[in-house]
Design an enzyme around this catalytic site. Sequence first.
Site, PDB file in Angstrom:
ATOM      1  N   THR B 112      47.674 -67.139 -21.560  1.00 25.51           N
ATOM      2  CA  THR B 112      48.395 -66.107 -22.270  1.00 25.51           C
ATOM      3  C   THR B 112      49.812 -66.047 -21.726  1.00 25.51           C
ATOM      4  O   THR B 112      50.005 -65.887 -20.536  1.00 25.51           O
ATOM      5  CB  THR B 112      47.714 -64.751 -22.041  1.00 25.51           C
ATOM      6  OG1 THR B 112      46.340 -64.881 -22.380  1.00 25.51           O
ATOM      7  CG2 THR B 112      48.334 -63.666 -22.878  1.00 25.51           C
ATOM      8  N   THR B 188      49.827 -70.229 -12.304  1.00 24.76           N
ATOM      9  CA  THR B 188      50.527 -70.333 -11.028  1.00 24.76           C
ATOM     10  C   THR B 188      49.885 -71.332 -10.059  1.00 24.76           C
ATOM     11  O   THR B 188      50.538 -71.788  -9.126  1.00 24.76           O
ATOM     12  CB  THR B 188      50.598 -68.963 -10.326  1.00 24.76           C
ATOM     13  OG1 THR B 188      49.277 -68.484 -10.115  1.00 24.76           O
ATOM     14  CG2 THR B 188      51.380 -67.981 -11.171  1.00 24.76           C
ATOM     15  N   ASP B 189      48.614 -71.678 -10.259  1.00 25.82           N
ATOM     16  CA  ASP B 189      47.903 -72.529  -9.295  1.00 25.82           C
ATOM     17  C   ASP B 189      48.688 -73.801  -8.958  1.00 25.82           C
ATOM     18  O   ASP B 189      48.819 -74.162  -7.790  1.00 25.82           O
ATOM     19  CB  ASP B 189      46.538 -72.942  -9.846  1.00 25.82           C
ATOM     20  CG  ASP B 189      45.426 -72.025  -9.385  1.00 25.82           C
ATOM     21  OD1 ASP B 189      45.698 -70.823  -9.225  1.00 25.82           O
ATOM     22  OD2 ASP B 189      44.291 -72.507  -9.191  1.00 25.82           O
ATOM     23  N   LYS B 267      53.328 -72.475  -3.355  1.00 23.87           N
ATOM     24  CA  LYS B 267      52.574 -71.219  -3.479  1.00 23.87           C
ATOM     25  C   LYS B 267      51.952 -70.907  -2.128  1.00 23.87           C
ATOM     26  O   LYS B 267      51.211 -71.729  -1.592  1.00 23.87           O
ATOM     27  CB  LYS B 267      51.500 -71.374  -4.560  1.00 23.87           C
ATOM     28  CG  LYS B 267      50.742 -70.090  -4.859  1.00 23.87           C
ATOM     29  CD  LYS B 267      49.791 -70.237  -6.050  1.00 23.87           C
ATOM     30  CE  LYS B 267      49.075 -68.924  -6.307  1.00 23.87           C
ATOM     31  NZ  LYS B 267      48.171 -68.973  -7.466  1.00 23.87           N
TER      32      LYS B 267
END
Lengths: 472, 472
Positions: B112, B188-189, B267
């Site tokens: 999304t 985001t992974d 990250k």
Amino acid sequence: MSEPERDDRYQGYRGPARAALERYGIGVWSEVEVVNDRGSVFKGVILPRSETFDDLHIVIKLVNGYNVGVVANRIASARELGYKKAVYRIPEKAFPVDSRKKNVTLLGTGGTIASRLDYRTGAVIPAFTPGELYGAVPELADIANMDTKKLFGVFSENMGPEQYIALAKAIGEEIKRGVDGIVIGHGTDTMSHTGAILSFMVQNSPVPIVLVGSQRSSDRPSSDAALNLMNAVRTAAECDIAEVMLCMFGPTSDNYDLLHRGTRCRKMHSSYRSTFRTIGATPLATVSRDRGENGQYFKYLTDDFLKRDKTRVPIINPSFEEKVTIQYYYPNFNPDIIDGLSSMGYRGMVIAGTGLGHINKPLYPAVKRAIEKGMTVVMTVQTIWGYAQMYVYDTGRDLLNLGIIPMDNMLPETAYMKLAWVLGQTDDPAEIRRMLLAPVNHEITPREPHNGYLVLQGGLPEVEAFIGQHWK
Amino acid sequence: MSEPERDDRYQGYRGPARAALERYGIGVWSEVEVVNDRGSVFKGVILPRSETFDDLHIVIKLVNGYNVGVVANRIASARELGYKKAVYRIPEKAFPVDSRKKNVTLLGTGGTIASRLDYRTGAVIPAFTPGELYGAVPELADIANMDTKKLFGVFSENMGPEQYIALAKAIGEEIKRGVDGIVIGHGTDTMSHTGAILSFMVQNSPVPIVLVGSQRSSDRPSSDAALNLMNAVRTAAECDIAEVMLCMFGPTSDNYDLLHRGTRCRKMHSSYRSTFRTIGATPLATVSRDRGENGQYFKYLTDDFLKRDKTRVPIINPSFEEKVTIQYYYPNFNPDIIDGLSSMGYRGMVIAGTGLGHINKPLYPAVKRAIEKGMTVVMTVQTIWGYAQMYVYDTGRDLLNLGIIPMDNMLPETAYMKLAWVLGQTDDPAEIRRMLLAPVNHEITPREPHNGYLVLQGGLPEVEAFIGQHWK
């Protein structure tokens, strides 16, 4: 504590300076006659250098006793007249024993524990025996009575099961002898790995077990070696915390070291002195040169630790399964690697997944096959900070259904050590799972309410406090 | 931008609440009659929940229109009367086009991009088309004219070569169409992995290419989704930096996002919003809601970047060799893994070594065999921060002599992407080495004089400034 000398002939020389040595077939301790492009002649012995120094000069101890730096690129000729290796020893002075002081044993694993720079020659003199240590760092005698034992001599990247088992047993023996604390000299590369495995192999210790090292060898002006060593001995002698800890340079100043719990520590910079960080928790304590208001060298940052108690009987359990691996996931990680590990007989695998503990879909069948063949697979996160939270998404739940065991916020390297230790003791799947999830020493820490900001300091109390205010 | 919905029937339910749904064979959108242990009767439709909510209640939209939370553990009985899935759509409003505004294309990769919570029902309504986006985040119309293209729909951990190549080509097409900037919605992974590979595949871009995502799905009160999206569109439309960047939540406040260079970002927390860090450099810029003194939304933190220039012709080079791996070294890492990778046909391996780039001695012969068989082996550091410095010790020099190529401070994951990209183009060893070491976009940054303290913030200008003062 610094690594063993890895070089001899060109010790400390790099770049143009080293190239000049090689060009003229000369090296450290060569007696030489060097002529530069202005015709000046230098006769003397080439001294070793520290890697911090520039790479432009060759340092010669002249026959008159002075040291001179000759610009390497301006050497017109050089020849070796002889070789005069200077081997210096620190005069053995008896380490003064004071019956009112605590007794600390220093276990050596490799490398130089401490050393002294001879300013006349530039030579670095290693110190290890109590007498040598006293000669190199005389302040130690004010802190504790010291005994030393060299267990083996390996670079820290070569530490492995054999060394872990020897260390655990030696610790058990020292405890049996009744020492008040143990210091372990260790290279920094894998110091936190050793901290993790010893936390599992040596439980219920009556006294502190303190790993110590230095990021800069002790011949360098910015060395942290003596500071770390003194603080480690203070910790072993008097600290209330009877756990496996790392005692390393604190990040804010030269004023103190931090004590990190063996299971929660990670080296986070390849060369800086303030490289170790407690991850997902607060460090246990600071150690300073001077006693504070509590009469101790230590400022305790938590009270949730095993207290010193000389009547406690340790559990020494030096188990280690060698067929265990860590795999950090990356995009396009291919199932053939997992199938390969399984067919090579690997019994355990720590995955450091992305995000909350994810791997790509094509790996699922390979993981399933590996688990069915008897491999124990556990999930950690490659973000270093944070938790594997595998119930959040269906994909995580699918992985749990395959039999992957989530390790919450256990560090990947700590999970590796725990898995190797557990698999060294049992091959019963239920027992493996039970042992993996049964806390030994804070290898998983509870989640705390947070404001969504990531404080990467993790070991920097006053700065943390400030950032806390500033960020909220 | 958040991941696609991974769950349907129990969407958002966990723990006791989920267990109760399973027990009674009911789920989200079930029409139910539920009776609790006090005899109260609830008739209505079960609504989906957000994972942030507690796991103790089941939320029922009653026939009278009110929502009620029923304590799961106090349900005495429940039965399904029917099923009434509510599918909500944001009313399509034409995205207002303003010829004075810049044109931005948003490329969707999965999940999304934005969504709106329907407060009447608790339903999360996804938005993707320009009209839907306008309905969900109307502020976008004040920033730019927007077009959207859904390229594919995968979770970010499933991104791989196929998607990278499709993305690079789509970017090339959009540039050819003359857009002023490109936004890529991404989980985001592996967002930083994609940032790295696109930095190599798409060079010399005339316009900004901005990856954006969110750590909290957009139905959560603490979501960073809308903020990140608006700032990404601002960046694509008006930012001077024509590079591949990540636009994600800044660490100090909700006031701004940070722009991270694609090759230098990682990250660093599995769940926090401020999870991305620029490593070994300063982030490129901040992006805020309001224009600053320079008339821009951006505060540039460096001027060392490729400037926007619509006349520039991009180089699209979507090469990728699939047989490449990353191996993070750990104690007792066994040579059989390297031999296995070699015999499985792996052409490239990134090692993340300990310290300055070390692995244990028993691996040397295996590395030698692998290199002789044609594998390219490069060295990075697992400390994340700092440099592989392999000339310092003899052991490092031994590894260099085996043919390992040191990658300085290139991040292991960036090195993986560069290696895969290079090996996709050539199998000539000299050319491989040349390309690996030829800078493309700051994948190696220069060492700077430092005070020996590790600042892990890496992307937090005002706090950095403070810490700088405080620490020195």
